[in-house]
Design an enzyme around this catalytic site. Structure first.
Site, PDB file in Angstrom:
ATOM      1  N   ASP A 445       0.836  -1.204   0.000  1.00 59.40           N
ATOM      2  CA  ASP A 445       0.000   0.000   0.000  1.00 59.40           C
ATOM      3  C   ASP A 445       0.874   1.257   0.000  1.00 59.40           C
ATOM      4  O   ASP A 445       2.069   1.206   0.310  1.00 59.40           O
ATOM      5  CB  ASP A 445      -0.889  -0.023   1.251  1.00 59.40           C
ATOM      6  CG  ASP A 445      -2.194   0.717   1.052  1.00 59.40           C
ATOM      7  OD1 ASP A 445      -2.289   1.531   0.115  1.00 59.40           O
ATOM      8  OD2 ASP A 445      -3.128   0.484   1.844  1.00 59.40           O
ATOM      9  N   ASP A 513     -10.813   2.131  -2.883  1.00 62.65           N
ATOM     10  CA  ASP A 513     -11.326   1.923  -1.523  1.00 62.65           C
ATOM     11  C   ASP A 513     -12.847   2.023  -1.497  1.00 62.65           C
ATOM     12  O   ASP A 513     -13.468   1.725  -0.482  1.00 62.65           O
ATOM     13  CB  ASP A 513     -10.729   2.965  -0.564  1.00 62.65           C
ATOM     14  CG  ASP A 513      -9.369   2.533  -0.042  1.00 62.65           C
ATOM     15  OD1 ASP A 513      -9.005   1.360  -0.220  1.00 62.65           O
ATOM     16  OD2 ASP A 513      -8.671   3.382   0.556  1.00 62.65           O
TER      17      ASP A 513
HETATM   18  C1  GLA Z   1      -5.658   1.953   2.310  1.00 59.28           C
HETATM   19  C2  GLA Z   1      -6.106   0.758   1.498  1.00 59.28           C
HETATM   20  C3  GLA Z   1      -7.166   0.004   2.272  1.00 59.28           C
HETATM   21  C4  GLA Z   1      -6.592  -0.442   3.597  1.00 59.28           C
HETATM   22  C5  GLA Z   1      -6.074   0.757   4.365  1.00 59.28           C
HETATM   23  C6  GLA Z   1      -5.340   0.317   5.608  1.00 59.28           C
HETATM   24  O1  GLA Z   1      -6.649   2.896   2.429  1.00 59.28           O
HETATM   25  O2  GLA Z   1      -6.574   1.160   0.252  1.00 59.28           O
HETATM   26  O3  GLA Z   1      -7.618  -1.100   1.530  1.00 59.28           O
HETATM   27  O4  GLA Z   1      -5.556  -1.363   3.364  1.00 59.28           O
HETATM   28  O5  GLA Z   1      -5.184   1.533   3.597  1.00 59.28           O
HETATM   29  O6  GLA Z   1      -4.856   1.384   6.363  1.00 59.28           O
END
Ligand code: GLA
Length: 688
Positions: A445, A513
């Site tokens: 990420d 997300d």
């Molecule tokens: C990002 C990712 C999510 C999750 C969060 C965790 O927003 O896109 O899917 O993994 O971080 O903090």
């Protein structure tokens, strides 16, 4: 196939032909990009130069394959550099090397002693041409611009398609006429970005099934730009590569630098064929070789279920449910390490949190494996929270300017991967993690864009943008090499890092997300223009959705998420028995159609904006599945007419016990009766 007729070069695929000349002054002048012609036609293509005035070049205005600085040509240069004493260029063509599907052209700059090689590789099966440029310095030189491609287009009315977006709203397709002037799509944020994406298409009134489309991708996950410059004479110059904004790359005498690759495609068969060619090309050529043949597993991800509140027991209870409904991979998301109880602390401290996992991750991993699933883990290795041991011991490891505070975003700083010791640290910690645990999947990420892009240790801080991306790629390459059983997912707060550069190093991407199944259809539809379904992770999550409180039926959520690599991301502990049983059935159904969705050919059959419902079709040339999401139900108008595409018109198919020809299914279509708001259907069709 590559041809040369005197000073004319022809690059030919199945349908694509790409033609340019070396002119009297040794410059590369574009002549043609379009349908493949008869061999002798290429000699007949007219010279398109326009002689004009003393305000234009005396050789006549043209479209170029390579633009250098200092001449009477003012579009974006393909290369611009300076030495201690020289700032202009005088490039001329020197040499060409022709292979069956490859062409290399050398251009030499007599002023700065720079040799440039333009590389072209045609992939005939996909009608896509890969382009990149190598720069070899004959003396110490600083690059100000080194572009992956310049593409001159002649005499066309052009409509530009590209993506705009934001966090939770990626891949919104934009279309508009290219008028005289300049349009730039770009990222200056240090990552590919949610706001824009390095893909474009140019057409003149093409439809889904018909018409010429020229399209392109850039393979770079840092700062990139693609410029479209339309002049008064009908020429359009498209230039793409590393963003020149705040860019520098120093080369010592003898150094060689290769730009990121760009990919230019052409079809006569509309946007649908454009996407199908691109999807096949990505799956067959770009994406990691070792996962080309294998299907992606159904994953469970615990983020929306437990957020930072992870523990061995809590995750085990989710494993029970995920295994019972048929998931194949269990991914523990954020919160498992350091003092990570919220997003305010812990990033950088990649050791297992002993309160949450008193015996480390091993008992959980064994539990997952005993249930027959693979184990995966979330990391965000390019970041650090100020509240972390890493930051406390290395406050100078972030991008910063001496003496001034750096800006936090999501309570975190970006680690300065342009520093070799930081890159080495990140490589080692991830390598150790994979060495010491049976991890089969890493979700990588990156949750903020850059600020304070300065690095007091670096001779020229403008180099940090490129260095950062190169370091990310090197780390991924090292890990993939050392741990060939581990698959990777590229995530940057959803779809912030999706491009053909990172795609050559990962199996999947986290699309957005935004897990609301309705919003998601629009994001997925945009995504499908450029990128394939296999790489597109989609989760079924809770209703109401965390983002917009919309409560959609379970069937609808599944049919939406089955249009890519299916995952489950809800809190299964709170799902009803009925929903769990239905989920198990849906996952079985997904597994039965998975080869069609992940490896098949896809067709955009209907979209919410145009037809008022959404439908995608997938086929392997034999079997066919259509995934249909209806919108609100309208009294008296609840019939959906779904016309399929991609069937053999003369073949007879079986659909729900009826025998129907491909022609019938494509022209008359199937009529569905919508029973409720947000009804959804999975229609399976076999040859009779
Ligand atoms: C990002 C990712 C999510 C999750 C969060 C965790 O927003 O896109 O899917 O993994 O971080 O903090």
């Amino acid at each position: 196939m590559i041809y040369r007729f005197d000073n004319r070069f022809v690059i030919e695929g199945k349908q694509i032909a790409y033609v340019f000349d070396v002119d009297d002054r040794g410059r590369l002048v574009h002549q043609y990009l379009g349908d493949r012609l008869h061999e002798t036609d290429y000699i007949e293509l007219p010279d398109r130069r326009v002689l004009h005035s003393s305000f234009e070049t005396p050789d006549g205005v043209a479209a170029y394959e390579f633009v250098s600085f200092g001449d009477l040509v003012y579009t974006e240069p393909t290369l611009k550099s300076h030495t201690a004493t020289e700032r202009l260029h005088a490039f001329t063509f020197q040499d060409a090397r022709i292979g069956h599907d490859t062409l290399e052209l050398d251009l030499v700059d007599s002023i700065q002693q720079v040799t440039v090689t333009l590389h072209f590789t045609v992939y005939p099966a996909y009608d896509i041409i890969e382009r990149k440029m190598t720069v070899q310095a004959g003396t110490d030189v600083t690059l100000e611009s080194a572009q992956s491609f310049s593409l001159g287009l002649t005499e066309r009315n052009l409509r530009l398609s590209h993506f705009s977006g934001a966090w939770t709203g990626e891949f919104q397709l934009q279309q508009g006429e290219l008028l005289p002037g300049k349009k730039t799509i770009e990222s200056r944020r240090g990552l590919t970005s949610h706001q824009s994406n390095p893909w474009f298409a140019l057409d003149d009134a093409a439809t889904e099934q018909h018409g010429e489309v020229i399209y392109g991708f850039l393979g770079h996950s840092g700062n990139w730009a693609i410029h479209f410059e339309r002049d008064q004479f009908g020429f359009t110059q498209v230039t793409g590569g590393l963003n020149t904004f705040d860019f520098a790359k120093r080369l010592a005498s003898g150094d060689v630098f290769t730009t990121p690759a760009a990919y230019i495609g052409y079809t006569q068969l509309g946007f649908g064929a454009m996407s199908r060619n691109a999807h096949d090309f990505e799956r067959d050529v770009i994406m990691p070789e070792r996962t080309r043949e294998t299907l992606r597993p159904v994953l469970y991800n615990s983020w929306e279920a437990t957020y930072f509140d992870v523990s061995e027991d809590g995750q085990k209870r989710l494993v029970d449910e995920a295994a019972a409904i048929g998931c194949e991979l269990f991914v523990v998301d954020d919160g498992w390490f350091g003092e990570r109880n919220s997003d305010a602390a812990g990033l950088g401290d990649w050791h297992v949190n002993k309160t949450k996992f008193p015996n480390g991750l091993e008992p959980l991993i064994r539990y997952v494996e005993d249930k027959g699933l693979q184990f995966g883990l979330w990391v965000e290795p390019e970041m650090v929270n100020p509240d972390s041991n890493l930051y406390r011991s290395h406050p100078d490891w972030i991008y910063h300017t001496n003496g001034r505070p750096s800006t936090t975003s999501r309570n975190q700083f970006v680690l300065n991967l342009a520093l070799p010791e930081v890159e080495a640290h990140v490589t080692h910690l991830l390598d150790d993690l994979l060495e010491n645990h049976a991890i089969r999947y890493i979700k990588w990420d990156m949750n903020r864009a850059f600020s304070e892009p300065d690095s007091p240790h670096l001779g020229d801080a403008k180099e940090l943008w490129l260095r950062h991306t190169e370091a990310v790629y090197r780390i991924l390459d090292t890990l993939r090499d050392r741990h060939p059983d581990v698959a990777f997912e590229s995530c940057a707060g959803g779809g912030g890092r999706i491009d053909l550069g990172v795609l050559s190093r990962v199996e999947q991407v986290w699309t957005s997300d935004n897990t609301d199944a309705l919003d998601r259809l629009e994001i997925q539809e945009g995504f499908s223009y450029a990128y394939n379904a296999k790489m597109m992770s989609c989760w079924v999550t809770d209703a109401p959705n965390w983002l917009n409180a919309r409560a959609l039926p379970l069937n609808y959520r599944f049919v939406s998420a089955m249009q890519g690599t299916l995952g489950i991301g809800g809190n299964l502990l709170e799902w009803s028995k009925e929903d769990l049983a239905a989920s198990k059935r849906w996952i079985e159904t997904y597994k039965s159609i998975r080869p069609l969705v992940q490896h098949g050919t896809s067709y955009r059959l209907a979209s919410l904006k145009k037809e008022g419902f959404h439908a995608m079709g997938y086929t392997d040339g034999e079997d066919y599945v259509a995934l249909v999401n209806a919108d609100r139900r309208h009294y008296g108008n609840n019939k959906l007419r779904l016309k399929l595409a991609g069937l053999d018109p003369d073949r007879v198919y079986l659909y729900e016990g009826r025998r129907l020809s491909g022609r019938y299914l494509m022209q008359q279509g199937i009529t569905l009766t919508q029973q409720i708001d947000y009804d959804a259907y999975c229609l399976v069709i076999h040859p009779a």
